[in-house]
Design an enzyme around this catalytic site. Structure first.
Site, PDB file in Angstrom:
ATOM      1  N   HIS A  12       0.827  -1.207   0.000  1.00 53.89           N
ATOM      2  CA  HIS A  12       0.000   0.000   0.000  1.00 53.89           C
ATOM      3  C   HIS A  12       0.865   1.262   0.000  1.00 53.89           C
ATOM      4  CE1 HIS A  12      -4.272  -1.384   0.638  1.00 53.89           C
ATOM      5  NE2 HIS A  12      -3.594  -2.519   0.741  1.00 53.89           N
ATOM      6  N   VAL A  38       1.167   4.320  -3.686  1.00 55.66           N
ATOM      7  CA  VAL A  38       0.761   5.727  -3.598  1.00 55.66           C
ATOM      8  C   VAL A  38       2.027   6.567  -3.423  1.00 55.66           C
ATOM      9  CG1 VAL A  38      -0.641   7.431  -2.389  1.00 55.66           C
ATOM     10  CG2 VAL A  38      -1.427   5.058  -2.533  1.00 55.66           C
ATOM     11  N   SER A  82       5.036   7.353   3.011  1.00 56.31           N
ATOM     12  CA  SER A  82       3.987   8.373   3.134  1.00 56.31           C
ATOM     13  C   SER A  82       2.750   7.847   3.850  1.00 56.31           C
ATOM     14  CB  SER A  82       3.602   8.922   1.759  1.00 56.31           C
ATOM     15  OG  SER A  82       3.236   7.886   0.867  1.00 56.31           O
ATOM     16  N   THR A 130      -1.968 -15.269   0.106  1.00 57.64           N
ATOM     17  CA  THR A 130      -1.929 -16.614   0.684  1.00 57.64           C
ATOM     18  C   THR A 130      -1.827 -16.573   2.205  1.00 57.64           C
ATOM     19  OG1 THR A 130      -0.807 -18.767   0.590  1.00 57.64           O
ATOM     20  CG2 THR A 130       0.588 -16.820   0.468  1.00 57.64           C
TER      21      THR A 130
END
Length: 322
Positions: free
Chosen positions: A62, A66, A72, A186
């Site tokens: 994640h 971005v 960040s 998984t």
């Protein structure tokens, strides 16, 4: 391990100028114990909570999608910060990164970036889940911008396959990266919040996603009933949620995918063919190696939009700009 190390050096030969400033052992002289400190913190956290491994793996993903791998997502100064973007719902592991940073700062103040700690912690988390070990190129700087409105290009659980591919392409990743990084599901769990649409209001005609195996549908609906508790957790890789392996690809192929975005890998000839290549019994002389390809994709992802040199900072606290 030899083949994986050779693969890492091959990748270094094709990275761009800013990415080439990353290197394995970046802190060998300036903070020699950094990587062992991070490994110990991750191990301690995983001993207390086995979900820490998937938390840290997804935190890295994640963060990188971005504004690049710049830490960040770690900033917590107000409601407009990136970590509060809708696509980041459920992302955890921030406390582990802060603990590692605090221990490193006590020994090597102002040297090791939070962005590198995230990347290294993800590597250590994968190893704890019996995944491949690998070297992480380091030298990232922490970004100076964190804005939830910049998270629009995050892959979403409801994205169709062409949208998922386009989002990966824009980050310099391809269909193989999409498959192997999706297979990181998984390990870990998801919330019924992310299942409601797939089970009860699937586009375009409502009802359930027809890609769900009929024998699996009652089990999913029992765990996530209509109007039930959206915070109930269920394994993403039914039958193998604690071990890093290719079992999830079998589940996706056979209609037992839990997440809608995972199921969509069956909708495209290229991603379906890549999945199948990892499910063929391995040939020692020829064939796909899932673990080697996963390492390659993690290294590629870890180089998205990195800040180096004067393009960033080394935060003293990961949740705050200096």
């Amino acid at each position: 391990m030899t083949s994986i190390l050779a693969l890492i050096f091959a990748i270094f030969n094709v990275v761009g100028i800013s990415q080439a400033q990353l290197r394995v052992g970046f802190y060998a002289n300036t903070c020699p114990p950094a990587e062992s400190i991070i490994r110990n913190v991750v191990s301690e956290a995983a001993f207390s909570n086995p979900n820490v491994s998937p938390f840290l793996l997804r935190l890295h993903f994640h963060d990188c999608f971005v504004q690049g791998c710049d830490g960040s997502i770690l900033i917590q100064s107000g409601p407009s910060d990136e970590r509060f973007a809708a696509p980041h719902q459920g992302v955890q592991g921030f406390d582990v990164i802060e603990r590692a940073k605090a221990r490193i700062e006590a020994i090597c103040p102002g040297v090791v970036s939070c962005a590198d700690i995230v990347a290294l912690a993800a590597r250590d988390a994968i190893a704890l889940a019996r995944g491949p070990g690998y070297e992480v190129p380091t030298g990232r700087k922490d970004g100076r911008v964190s804005n939830r409105f910049l998270a629009g290009d995050m892959p979403e659980v409801s994205d169709p396959i062409q949208v998922l591919k386009a989002k990966f392409f824009r980050k310099g990743l391809d269909e193989k990266d999409l498959v192997v990084l999706s297979a990181a599901h998984t390990i870990g769990t998801t919330a019924c919040f992310f299942m409601t649409r797939r089970l009860y209001n699937f586009f375009p005609n409502g009802g359930f996603d027809p890609a769900i195996n009929p024998s699996f549908l009652p089990e999913l609906q029992a765990k996530c009933p209509r109007n039930g508790n959206i915070n109930t957790r269920l394994p993403i890789d039914e039958g193998s949620e604690r071990t890093f392996d290719t079992h999830i690809l079998q589940n996706i192929r056979n209609g037992f995918a839990v997440l809608e975005s995972d199921a969509r890998l069956n909708d495209d000839d290229t991603t379906r063919r890549i999945m199948q290549s990892y499910l063929i019994p391995p040939n020692p002389w020829f064939g796909q190696s899932f673990q080697a390809d996963f390492v390659q994709s993690m290294i590629r992802m870890g180089q998205i939009g990195v800040k180096t040199g004067f393009n960033g900072e080394i935060r003293r606290v990961c949740s705050r700009f200096n």
